[in-house]
Design an enzyme around this catalytic site. Structure first.
Site, PDB file in Angstrom:
ATOM      1  CE  LYS A  76      -3.484  -0.850  -0.445  1.00  9.79           C
ATOM      2  NZ  LYS A  76      -4.059  -1.327  -1.735  1.00  9.79           N
ATOM      3  CB  SER A  77       4.185   2.037  -0.192  1.00 10.07           C
ATOM      4  OG  SER A  77       4.060   1.779   1.182  1.00 10.07           O
ATOM      5  CD1 TRP A  81       0.135   6.039 -10.919  1.00 12.81           C
ATOM      6  CD2 TRP A  81       1.274   6.980  -9.230  1.00 12.81           C
ATOM      7  NE1 TRP A  81       0.421   7.342 -11.285  1.00 12.81           N
ATOM      8  CE2 TRP A  81       1.117   7.940 -10.269  1.00 12.81           C
ATOM      9  CE3 TRP A  81       1.944   7.355  -8.068  1.00 12.81           C
ATOM     10  CZ2 TRP A  81       1.629   9.236 -10.169  1.00 12.81           C
ATOM     11  CZ3 TRP A  81       2.433   8.643  -7.968  1.00 12.81           C
ATOM     12  CH2 TRP A  81       2.277   9.572  -9.011  1.00 12.81           C
ATOM     13  CG  HIS A 134       4.907  -5.978  -1.283  1.00 15.62           C
ATOM     14  ND1 HIS A 134       4.940  -4.691  -1.762  1.00 15.62           N
ATOM     15  CD2 HIS A 134       3.645  -6.421  -1.489  1.00 15.62           C
ATOM     16  CE1 HIS A 134       3.750  -4.374  -2.252  1.00 15.62           C
ATOM     17  NE2 HIS A 134       2.954  -5.401  -2.099  1.00 15.62           N
ATOM     18  CE1 TYR A 222       1.170   6.924  -4.494  1.00 17.92           C
ATOM     19  CE2 TYR A 222       0.744   8.483  -2.717  1.00 17.92           C
ATOM     20  CZ  TYR A 222       0.295   7.739  -3.792  1.00 17.92           C
ATOM     21  OH  TYR A 222      -1.025   7.825  -4.171  1.00 17.92           O
ATOM     22  NE  ARG A 288      -9.633   4.496   1.706  1.00 20.77           N
ATOM     23  CZ  ARG A 288      -9.034   5.516   2.294  1.00 20.77           C
ATOM     24  NH1 ARG A 288      -7.774   5.800   2.006  1.00 20.77           N
ATOM     25  NH2 ARG A 288      -9.669   6.258   3.176  1.00 20.77           N
ATOM     26  CE  LYS A 289     -11.497   9.202   0.327  1.00 21.25           C
ATOM     27  NZ  LYS A 289     -11.800  10.033   1.536  1.00 21.25           N
TER      28      LYS A 289
END
Length: 324
Positions: A76-77, A81, A134, A222, A288-289
């Site tokens: 989740k980092s 993207w 990861h 990020y 998500r956002k």
């Protein structure tokens, strides 16, 4: 119970493991977890059993080539993207009209850039091959360490990474687990007992390696990429040996890639709204956002302070600082 929850729970279940993994699990340190019944500590980091099996398999079987590209992050980092941006940049000659006929329009980035610990790296036959992981630096397959392949590491503020992980797990797993609270998950995260954790050790190892071996490892935050994506995509492409030419920039190639790979655009694509990965996990779970400082909408001041204190302690003696 939704299919995505069922799939993720199945992936985290302790079953059907190799004899080597079963024997290892029998004596490794373990800790109660909200991701699986237990997390196990291997080479200093924590894993649910299925991911530990994937790490062991990749250490034994993954054979890196000098031309390979390895994309690394904590969960989740910015993984999704980063995969999209690097894939579109490296293969831009093959797909010269990215907004009209590009693989990313019909494929989730995780389908195009496989995890090496997911057992499916054997199917990757593109050139150059692009993989993601990861896995912490010290636990990477020896072939990655010894080859001339390039590694790009994406780091994120720990509070935003935690909140993104919280929502991801809450939607897919935690609804099945009675008694789990955010407070408990923060405590586990801060003591390092989180998937591929400790989070801080993971980032610091790759950051130090990027300083000592800058031709091998490229480290990016990020948040910097979100604020100036054009600058950082050009820098990553140059590091990988696929620099953008002035003519490409003038013709809008870089701009098109940024638009195509934006989280806003990717999340609206049909494949990322109703699609599924090969393991059955719904692709919408990965969007998500992606906001900077989005943690403020989820963490209480006390929980944010707890993560901040851990961050401060972990960075003692280091010049590295996370994006605030």
């Amino acid at each position: 119970m939704t299919n995505s929850k069922t799939t993720l729970s199945k992936l985290l279940a302790e079953s059907n493991f190799s004899q080597e993994c079963k024997e290892l699990l029998s004596y490794l340190p373990k800790d109660r977890s909200f991701f699986a019944e237990y997390l196990y500590q291997y080479q200093g980091f924590w894993y649910p059993p299925n991911l530990l099996e994937g790490v062991l398999y990749s250490q034994k079987h993954f054979q890196a080539r000098d031309s390979d590209i390895i994309l690394v992050s904590s969960p989740k980092s910015g993984t999704t993207w980063l995969k999209a941006l690097v894939f579109a940049s490296v293969y831009r000659q093959e797909f010269q009209t990215p907004l009209e006929s590009h693989p990313l329009l019909d494929n989730n980035p995780h389908s195009l850039v496989p995890f090496i610990e997911a057992f499916n790296f054997h199917t990757q036959d593109t050139f150059p091959r692009i993989f993601s992981t990861h896995i912490p630096l010290g636990s990477l397959p020896e072939s990655i360490k010894k080859s001339s392949c390039k590694v790009v590491y994406c780091c994120r503020n720990p509070k935003d990474a935690f909140v993104s992980l919280w929502h991801f797990m809450k939607d897919l797993v935690l609804k099945e687990m009675v008694g789990c609270t955010m407070e408990q998950m923060v405590k586990g995260f801060c003591r390092g007992s989180s998937v591929y954790g400790p989070f801080w050790d993971h980032a610091l190892e790759y950051w130090k390696e990027s300083l000592e071996n800058p031709k091998k490892v490229f480290f990016v935050k990020y948040e910097d990429m979100r604020e100036k994506p054009e600058d950082w995509v050009m820098r990553i492409a140059e590091f990988l040996g696929y620099s953008f030419t002035e003519r490409e920039i003038e013709n809008g190639v870089l701009e098109d890639i940024i638009k195509l790979c934006s989280l806003e655009n990717l999340s609206k694509l049909e494949v990322n709204k109703v699609g599924k990965l090969m393991n059955g996990m719904e692709t919408k779970a990965f969007f998500r956002k992606g906001e900077i400082r989005g943690w403020k909408d989820t963490l209480t001041p006390l929980l944010a302070e707890e993560i901040d204190k851990t961050t401060e302690q972990k960075l003692i003696g280091s010049a590295f600082r996370f994006f605030c």
